[in-house]
Design a protein around this motif. Structure first.
Motif, short mmCIF file in Angstrom:
data_model
loop_
_atom_site.label_atom_id
_atom_site.label_comp_id
_atom_site.label_asym_id
_atom_site.label_seq_id
_atom_site.Cartn_x
_atom_site.Cartn_y
_atom_site.Cartn_z
N UNK A 130 0.83 -1.20 0.00
CA UNK A 130 0.00 0.00 0.00
C UNK A 130 0.87 1.26 0.00
N UNK A 131 1.92 1.27 0.81
CA UNK A 131 2.81 2.43 0.87
C UNK A 131 3.53 2.62 -0.47
N UNK A 132 4.04 1.52 -1.04
CA UNK A 132 4.78 1.60 -2.30
C UNK A 132 3.90 2.11 -3.43
N UNK A 133 2.69 1.58 -3.54
CA UNK A 133 1.78 2.00 -4.61
C UNK A 133 1.37 3.45 -4.44
N UNK A 134 1.12 3.86 -3.20
CA UNK A 134 0.78 5.27 -2.94
C UNK A 134 1.92 6.18 -3.37
N UNK A 135 3.15 5.78 -3.08
CA UNK A 135 4.32 6.58 -3.47
C UNK A 135 4.49 6.62 -4.98
N UNK A 136 4.15 5.53 -5.67
CA UNK A 136 4.24 5.52 -7.13
C UNK A 136 3.24 6.49 -7.74
N UNK A 137 2.02 6.51 -7.22
CA UNK A 137 1.03 7.49 -7.70
C UNK A 137 1.52 8.91 -7.42
N UNK A 138 2.07 9.13 -6.25
CA UNK A 138 2.58 10.46 -5.90
C UNK A 138 3.72 10.87 -6.82
#
Length: 201
Positions: A130-138
């Protein structure tokens, strides 16, 4: 708690729909907001279920399904803006393969699927995913704003947006390692169960 789980399940297909029908970078911003809120429900629903003593068979069934749907759909969406870069495709394939494998193992075990109860490492892998995917979107949002998102080569620059991309990819690979380890653990438990069952046949 079950309502939160169902909302998270509904949020999964909304991410690719938003990416398709909204202009960039607004689509990434909305997708990020939905994904973060959905990810928060993953922590809240279990906590509330235990606090209010509302743990149900329905919730136990739907919670991992919602997690898998949310993560897999988000990863599939991210492949295109990152031009199917191997650094994204690799961990995505590992994560998808593991989720299919574990789902198949649980279906095979049927009423004995309780031996594959959620482990601590499985909870860690979901959190890091969840953290990694959120950072990718950011990172997509920041790269769009800087006007430097032009393909694979952007991953080699080290301004803030590209440093964020690099860190996000590292997190995604960490998540894929945890995903592999948790999948291997479930597979080992299933094989031990089959071996023990065969002893009594």
């Amino acid at each position: 708690p079950n309502i939160l789980t169902l909302l998270r399940l509904a949020a999964a297909p909304s991410v690719p729909i938003i990416i398709l029908y909204f202009q960039q970078p607004l689509s990434y911003l909305i997708a990020l907001a939905i994904f973060i809120l959905a990810g928060m429900t993953d922590f809240i629903d279990g906590y509330l279920a235990r606090l209010w003593k509302q743990e149900t068979a329905f919730g136990k069934m739907m919670d991992p399904i919602a997690d898998k749907a949310m993560v897999i759909m988000a990863l599939m969406v991210l492949l295109l803006p990152f031009n199917f870069h191997p650094a994204i495709v690799g961990p995505t394939l590992i994560i998808i393969f593991r989720e299919i494998l574990v789902s198949g193992l649980r279906e095979f075990l049927g009423e004995n699927a309780k031996i594959l109860s959620v482990t601590r490492i499985a909870k860690w892998k979901t959190s890091v995913q969840i953290i990694a995917i959120s950072c990718l979107f950011l990172s997509l949002i920041t790269q769009f704003n800087h006007g430097v998102f032009e393909g694979h080569s952007n991953l080699m620059h080290f301004d803030f947006s590209d440093l964020l991309s690099f860190g996000s990819i590292i997190l995604l690979w960490i998540a894929s390692v945890l995903t592999f380890l948790s999948g291997f653990d479930y597979l080992s438990k299933t094989l031990r169960f089959i071996k023990n069952e065969n002893k009594y046949d």
